[in-house]
Motif scaffolding. Structure first.
Motif, PDB file in Angstrom:
ATOM      1  N   ARG A 151       0.881  -1.252  -0.008  1.00  0.00           N
ATOM      2  CA  ARG A 151      -0.119   0.032   0.025  1.00  0.00           C
ATOM      3  C   ARG A 151       0.889   1.331   0.015  1.00  0.00           C
ATOM      4  O   ARG A 151       0.629   2.283  -0.657  1.00  0.00           O
ATOM      5  CB  ARG A 151      -0.763  -0.189   1.426  1.00  0.00           C
ATOM      6  CG  ARG A 151      -1.824   1.081   1.530  1.00  0.00           C
ATOM      7  CD  ARG A 151      -2.863   1.602   0.457  1.00  0.00           C
ATOM      8  NE  ARG A 151      -3.828   0.335   0.116  1.00  0.00           N
ATOM      9  CZ  ARG A 151      -4.673   0.346  -0.727  1.00  0.00           C
ATOM     10  NH1 ARG A 151      -4.676   1.027  -1.550  1.00  0.00           N
ATOM     11  NH2 ARG A 151      -5.635  -1.141  -0.670  1.00  0.00           N
ATOM     12  N   ILE A 152       2.123   1.163   0.594  1.00  0.00           N
ATOM     13  CA  ILE A 152       3.013   2.204   0.816  1.00  0.00           C
ATOM     14  C   ILE A 152       4.253   1.733   0.660  1.00  0.00           C
ATOM     15  O   ILE A 152       4.822   0.846   0.851  1.00  0.00           O
ATOM     16  CB  ILE A 152       2.706   3.250   2.066  1.00  0.00           C
ATOM     17  CG1 ILE A 152       3.580   4.277   1.879  1.00  0.00           C
ATOM     18  CG2 ILE A 152       3.005   2.419   3.270  1.00  0.00           C
ATOM     19  CD1 ILE A 152       3.271   5.515   3.146  1.00  0.00           C
ATOM     20  N   ALA A 153       5.224   2.814  -0.096  1.00  0.00           N
ATOM     21  CA  ALA A 153       6.446   2.546  -0.271  1.00  0.00           C
ATOM     22  C   ALA A 153       7.397   3.684  -0.320  1.00  0.00           C
ATOM     23  O   ALA A 153       6.841   4.617  -0.673  1.00  0.00           O
ATOM     24  CB  ALA A 153       6.810   1.666  -1.648  1.00  0.00           C
ATOM     25  N   SER A 154       8.450   3.644   0.080  1.00  0.00           N
ATOM     26  CA  SER A 154       9.446   4.646   0.136  1.00  0.00           C
ATOM     27  C   SER A 154      10.717   4.943  -0.628  1.00  0.00           C
ATOM     28  O   SER A 154      10.886   4.012  -1.276  1.00  0.00           O
ATOM     29  CB  SER A 154      10.010   4.756   1.586  1.00  0.00           C
ATOM     30  OG  SER A 154      10.727   5.829   1.779  1.00  0.00           O
ATOM     31  N   SER A 155      10.870   5.909  -1.193  1.00  0.00           N
ATOM     32  CA  SER A 155      12.037   6.208  -1.989  1.00  0.00           C
ATOM     33  C   SER A 155      13.257   6.660  -1.267  1.00  0.00           C
ATOM     34  O   SER A 155      13.056   7.693  -0.528  1.00  0.00           O
ATOM     35  CB  SER A 155      11.899   7.106  -3.127  1.00  0.00           C
ATOM     36  OG  SER A 155      10.938   6.430  -4.171  1.00  0.00           O
ATOM     37  N   LEU A 156      14.319   6.345  -1.593  1.00  0.00           N
ATOM     38  CA  LEU A 156      15.636   6.835  -0.992  1.00  0.00           C
ATOM     39  C   LEU A 156      16.442   7.070  -2.050  1.00  0.00           C
ATOM     40  O   LEU A 156      16.665   6.691  -3.035  1.00  0.00           O
ATOM     41  CB  LEU A 156      16.195   5.733   0.109  1.00  0.00           C
ATOM     42  CG  LEU A 156      15.306   5.198   1.015  1.00  0.00           C
ATOM     43  CD1 LEU A 156      16.111   4.108   1.999  1.00  0.00           C
ATOM     44  CD2 LEU A 156      15.215   6.559   2.193  1.00  0.00           C
ATOM     45  N   PHE A 157      17.328   8.224  -1.817  1.00  0.00           N
ATOM     46  CA  PHE A 157      18.350   8.948  -2.623  1.00  0.00           C
ATOM     47  C   PHE A 157      19.811   8.738  -2.049  1.00  0.00           C
ATOM     48  O   PHE A 157      19.850   9.053  -0.899  1.00  0.00           O
ATOM     49  CB  PHE A 157      17.870  10.408  -2.879  1.00  0.00           C
ATOM     50  CG  PHE A 157      16.509  10.414  -3.647  1.00  0.00           C
ATOM     51  CD1 PHE A 157      16.354   9.897  -4.984  1.00  0.00           C
ATOM     52  CD2 PHE A 157      15.374  10.774  -2.853  1.00  0.00           C
ATOM     53  CE1 PHE A 157      15.129  10.158  -5.442  1.00  0.00           C
ATOM     54  CE2 PHE A 157      14.204  10.705  -3.220  1.00  0.00           C
ATOM     55  CZ  PHE A 157      13.937  10.496  -4.447  1.00  0.00           C
ATOM     56  N   TYR A 158      20.512   8.159  -2.801  1.00  0.00           N
ATOM     57  CA  TYR A 158      22.186   7.902  -2.423  1.00  0.00           C
ATOM     58  C   TYR A 158      22.916   8.463  -3.579  1.00  0.00           C
ATOM     59  O   TYR A 158      22.668   8.967  -4.631  1.00  0.00           O
ATOM     60  CB  TYR A 158      22.266   6.664  -2.195  1.00  0.00           C
ATOM     61  CG  TYR A 158      21.446   5.642  -1.167  1.00  0.00           C
ATOM     62  CD1 TYR A 158      22.273   5.502  -0.213  1.00  0.00           C
ATOM     63  CD2 TYR A 158      20.239   5.190  -1.313  1.00  0.00           C
ATOM     64  CE1 TYR A 158      21.624   4.826   0.991  1.00  0.00           C
ATOM     65  CE2 TYR A 158      19.766   4.499  -0.239  1.00  0.00           C
ATOM     66  CZ  TYR A 158      20.574   4.280   0.925  1.00  0.00           C
ATOM     67  OH  TYR A 158      19.639   3.804   1.821  1.00  0.00           O
ATOM     68  N   GLN A 159      24.060   9.119  -2.976  1.00  0.00           N
ATOM     69  CA  GLN A 159      25.153   9.546  -3.920  1.00  0.00           C
ATOM     70  C   GLN A 159      25.704   8.514  -4.918  1.00  0.00           C
ATOM     71  O   GLN A 159      25.527   8.726  -6.133  1.00  0.00           O
ATOM     72  CB  GLN A 159      26.334  10.108  -3.211  1.00  0.00           C
ATOM     73  CG  GLN A 159      26.242  11.408  -2.460  1.00  0.00           C
ATOM     74  CD  GLN A 159      27.228  11.895  -1.795  1.00  0.00           C
ATOM     75  OE1 GLN A 159      28.394  11.278  -1.557  1.00  0.00           O
ATOM     76  NE2 GLN A 159      27.083  13.355  -1.518  1.00  0.00           N
TER      77      GLN A 159
END
Length: 149
Positions: free
Chosen positions: A10-18
């Motif tokens: 139902r929900i997912a998260s995005s993460l940003f990395y170098q």
């Protein structure tokens, strides 16, 4: 509410990395994720990826202060924001002590040693620890030790 698409929570998260390639490899090795999908740009950077942890899903891609904005916003790793975090991810694991030891051995910075979080008999009790990953994202790993009465 309609069901979510097949295979998606139902929900997912995005993460940003170098360096999303390095982050993905590390998340698999240190925290136990599996790679479901990885889409690269013609230059070789990670445009989109999907990593699984049980029935949970996160998306990992690259974001740095010097990269072009997406959605009109700068998307960056905590390394580009003086270590600031705007979210923390929490996952349930089967054995929090073993998970913490494994993550520490893989280089996770443990910011809270495993501790019992007891909210009283009418609520639940979890044993949890906090860790920072390679870029400084904050993660909480918990093991349920008591359900509500």
């Amino acid at each position: 509410m309609k069901p979510s698409p097949p295979g998606w929570p139902r929900i997912a998260s995005s993460l940003f990395y170098q360096d999303a390639h390095a982050a993905i490899a590390w998340l698999v090795q240190a925290f136990g994720f599996s790679v479901e999908l990885k889409v690269e740009s013609p230059e070789g950077s990670v445009l989109h990826s999907q990593l699984r942890f049980g029935d949970g899903l996160i998306m990992v891609s690259e974001g740095r202060g010097d990269r072009a904005r997406r959605f009109g916003l700068p998307l960056c790793s905590p390394l580009d924001c003086k270590g600031a975090n705007t979210q923390a991810l929490m996952l349930y694991v089967d054995d929090v002590l073993a998970h913490c030891a494994h993550a520490r051995a893989a280089g996770a910075r443990i910011v809270l040693e495993p501790v019992l979080q007891d909210y009283g008999p009418e609520y639940w009790a979890d044993r949890c620890y906090g860790a920072l990953d390679l870029d400084g994202h904050l993660w909480w790993f918990c093991e349920r030790v008591r359900n509500p009465a």
